[in-house]
Design a protein around this motif. Structure first.
Motif, PDB file in Angstrom:
ATOM      1  N   TYR A   1      26.919  43.104  42.322  1.00  0.00           N
ATOM      2  CA  TYR A   1      27.778  42.398  41.372  1.00  0.00           C
ATOM      3  C   TYR A   1      28.816  43.339  40.788  1.00  0.00           C
ATOM      4  O   TYR A   1      29.973  42.972  40.625  1.00  0.00           O
ATOM      5  CB  TYR A   1      26.920  41.805  40.255  1.00  0.00           C
ATOM      6  CG  TYR A   1      27.717  41.225  39.119  1.00  0.00           C
ATOM      7  CD1 TYR A   1      28.423  40.039  39.277  1.00  0.00           C
ATOM      8  CD2 TYR A   1      27.775  41.862  37.877  1.00  0.00           C
ATOM      9  CE1 TYR A   1      29.171  39.507  38.232  1.00  0.00           C
ATOM     10  CE2 TYR A   1      28.505  41.341  36.841  1.00  0.00           C
ATOM     11  CZ  TYR A   1      29.198  40.162  37.017  1.00  0.00           C
ATOM     12  OH  TYR A   1      29.933  39.643  35.988  1.00  0.00           O
TER      13      TYR A   1
ATOM     14  N   CYS B   1      31.463  43.926  43.430  1.00  0.00           N
ATOM     15  CA  CYS B   1      32.264  42.722  43.618  1.00  0.00           C
ATOM     16  C   CYS B   1      33.220  42.521  42.450  1.00  0.00           C
ATOM     17  O   CYS B   1      34.386  42.179  42.640  1.00  0.00           O
ATOM     18  CB  CYS B   1      31.336  41.512  43.767  1.00  0.00           C
ATOM     19  SG  CYS B   1      32.187  39.938  43.981  1.00  0.00           S
TER      20      CYS B   1
ATOM     21  N   ALA C   1      37.368  42.380  42.309  1.00  0.00           N
ATOM     22  CA  ALA C   1      37.958  41.058  42.048  1.00  0.00           C
ATOM     23  C   ALA C   1      39.289  41.208  41.317  1.00  0.00           C
ATOM     24  O   ALA C   1      39.408  41.980  40.376  1.00  0.00           O
ATOM     25  CB  ALA C   1      36.994  40.226  41.214  1.00  0.00           C
TER      26      ALA C   1
ATOM     27  N   GLN D   1      38.901  33.522  39.498  1.00  0.00           N
ATOM     28  CA  GLN D   1      38.113  32.786  40.497  1.00  0.00           C
ATOM     29  C   GLN D   1      37.210  33.758  41.274  1.00  0.00           C
ATOM     30  O   GLN D   1      36.051  33.447  41.550  1.00  0.00           O
ATOM     31  CB  GLN D   1      39.045  32.037  41.463  1.00  0.00           C
ATOM     32  CG  GLN D   1      38.353  31.260  42.540  1.00  0.00           C
ATOM     33  CD  GLN D   1      37.481  30.136  41.971  1.00  0.00           C
ATOM     34  OE1 GLN D   1      37.800  29.559  40.944  1.00  0.00           O
ATOM     35  NE2 GLN D   1      36.381  29.847  42.639  1.00  0.00           N
ATOM     36  N   ALA D   2      37.727  34.916  41.606  1.00  0.00           N
ATOM     37  CA  ALA D   2      36.930  35.917  42.323  1.00  0.00           C
ATOM     38  C   ALA D   2      35.786  36.426  41.424  1.00  0.00           C
ATOM     39  O   ALA D   2      34.673  36.651  41.912  1.00  0.00           O
ATOM     40  CB  ALA D   2      37.816  37.080  42.764  1.00  0.00           C
TER      41      ALA D   2
ATOM     42  N   ARG E   1      34.284  34.679  39.055  1.00  0.00           N
ATOM     43  CA  ARG E   1      33.278  33.609  39.020  1.00  0.00           C
ATOM     44  C   ARG E   1      32.459  33.588  40.298  1.00  0.00           C
ATOM     45  O   ARG E   1      31.258  33.335  40.274  1.00  0.00           O
ATOM     46  CB  ARG E   1      33.949  32.254  38.796  1.00  0.00           C
ATOM     47  CG  ARG E   1      34.225  32.008  37.325  1.00  0.00           C
ATOM     48  CD  ARG E   1      34.794  30.665  37.170  1.00  0.00           C
ATOM     49  NE  ARG E   1      36.215  30.883  37.459  1.00  0.00           N
ATOM     50  CZ  ARG E   1      37.205  30.098  37.103  1.00  0.00           C
ATOM     51  NH1 ARG E   1      36.975  28.996  36.480  1.00  0.00           N
ATOM     52  NH2 ARG E   1      38.448  30.391  37.371  1.00  0.00           N
ATOM     53  N   THR E   2      33.106  33.862  41.423  1.00  0.00           N
ATOM     54  CA  THR E   2      32.381  33.918  42.681  1.00  0.00           C
ATOM     55  C   THR E   2      31.347  35.055  42.645  1.00  0.00           C
ATOM     56  O   THR E   2      30.225  34.895  43.131  1.00  0.00           O
ATOM     57  CB  THR E   2      33.361  34.128  43.857  1.00  0.00           C
ATOM     58  OG1 THR E   2      34.336  33.092  43.834  1.00  0.00           O
ATOM     59  CG2 THR E   2      32.660  34.140  45.186  1.00  0.00           C
ATOM     60  N   CYS E   3      31.733  36.176  42.060  1.00  0.00           N
ATOM     61  CA  CYS E   3      30.802  37.307  41.933  1.00  0.00           C
ATOM     62  C   CYS E   3      29.609  36.919  41.058  1.00  0.00           C
ATOM     63  O   CYS E   3      28.463  37.267  41.370  1.00  0.00           O
ATOM     64  CB  CYS E   3      31.507  38.520  41.332  1.00  0.00           C
ATOM     65  SG  CYS E   3      32.760  39.258  42.406  1.00  0.00           S
TER      66      CYS E   3
ATOM     67  N   LEU F   1      28.400  33.883  40.559  1.00  0.00           N
ATOM     68  CA  LEU F   1      27.562  32.949  41.316  1.00  0.00           C
ATOM     69  C   LEU F   1      26.734  33.683  42.356  1.00  0.00           C
ATOM     70  O   LEU F   1      25.565  33.343  42.585  1.00  0.00           O
ATOM     71  CB  LEU F   1      28.421  31.875  41.978  1.00  0.00           C
ATOM     72  CG  LEU F   1      29.037  30.847  41.022  1.00  0.00           C
ATOM     73  CD1 LEU F   1      30.000  29.933  41.787  1.00  0.00           C
ATOM     74  CD2 LEU F   1      27.950  30.041  40.353  1.00  0.00           C
ATOM     75  N   GLN F   2      27.337  34.682  42.981  1.00  0.00           N
ATOM     76  CA  GLN F   2      26.605  35.479  43.966  1.00  0.00           C
ATOM     77  C   GLN F   2      25.458  36.235  43.303  1.00  0.00           C
ATOM     78  O   GLN F   2      24.365  36.340  43.871  1.00  0.00           O
ATOM     79  CB  GLN F   2      27.553  36.463  44.665  1.00  0.00           C
ATOM     80  CG  GLN F   2      26.914  37.268  45.756  1.00  0.00           C
ATOM     81  CD  GLN F   2      26.384  36.389  46.890  1.00  0.00           C
ATOM     82  OE1 GLN F   2      27.009  35.397  47.262  1.00  0.00           O
ATOM     83  NE2 GLN F   2      25.237  36.744  47.428  1.00  0.00           N
TER      84      GLN F   2
END
Length: 193
Positions: free
Chosen positions: A151, A154, A158, A162-163, A165-167, A169-170
């Motif tokens: 995390y 990532c 980022a 949006q990137a 938030r993707t991190c 979620l991952q």
């Protein structure tokens, strides 16, 4: 004991005391009052049998216990602060919590040896319980070290929200996967999302 407000008893001879006013004697009739110390080998005095007085606290030992308690509280506070830190620093949270736990044990032992009373004893015991709980909680961060490291990498790469938030979620997916693998390996039912 008679009634103190009752009129005096006139049946006694003028120079003689009433039985309740006479000093108590020992069972052998020796004449020593019950509240007076019995004579020791060298006469009456400090050699009298009876309960021994409680020794006073050792001031130097109380000061050592208080200093150790202070260091235990400081280590616990650092452990609390490090638990919310980013990847490499969060690994120190269990170490500082364990340090606080060991120092709290040492503070309790020092307070007991110094015959301390009051907050000098209570505070180390409270810190002992708190640091034990925090050792357990902070050790759980070690379960997710890989997920936290991924995390952090990532998020540093980022460029947009949006990137990020993707991190996040991952990270959640990685933590759930780790939990499922641990619970599944022990034969416990795995939680369903």
């Amino acid at each position: 004991m008679g009634n103190p407000w009752a009129p005096s008893d006139q049946s006694q001879a003028p120079g003689r005391q009433a039985p309740e006013q006479q000093p108590a004697t020992t069972p052998d009739g020796g004449g020593w009052p019950e509240h007076a110390p019995a004579p020791g080998p060298h006469g009456p005095g400090p050699h009298a049998p009876g309960p021994h007085p409680v020794p006073p606290p050792d001031p130097a030992g109380v000061a050592r216990a208080a200093r150790t308690t202070m260091w235990s509280a400081a280590a616990l506070l650092v452990g609390l602060l490090l638990s919310g830190a980013s990847y490499p620093a969060m690994l120190l949270a269990p170490v500082t919590a364990l340090t606080g736990f060991v120092l709290a044990i040492l503070a309790v032992v020092r307070a007991a040896r110094a015959r301390a009373r009051g907050p000098v004893v209570v505070l180390p015991v409270v810190l002992l319980l708190a640091s034990l709980g925090w050792v357990v909680v902070s050790a759980q961060t070690l379960l997710y070290v890989d997920a936290a490291r991924d995390y952090q990498q990532c998020r540093s790469a980022a460029l947009t929200q949006q990137a990020e938030r993707t991190c996040a979620l991952q990270l959640e997916d990685d933590m759930e996967e780790r939990l499922r693998s641990m619970l599944g390996s022990r034969g416990l039912p795995t939680p369903r999302p």
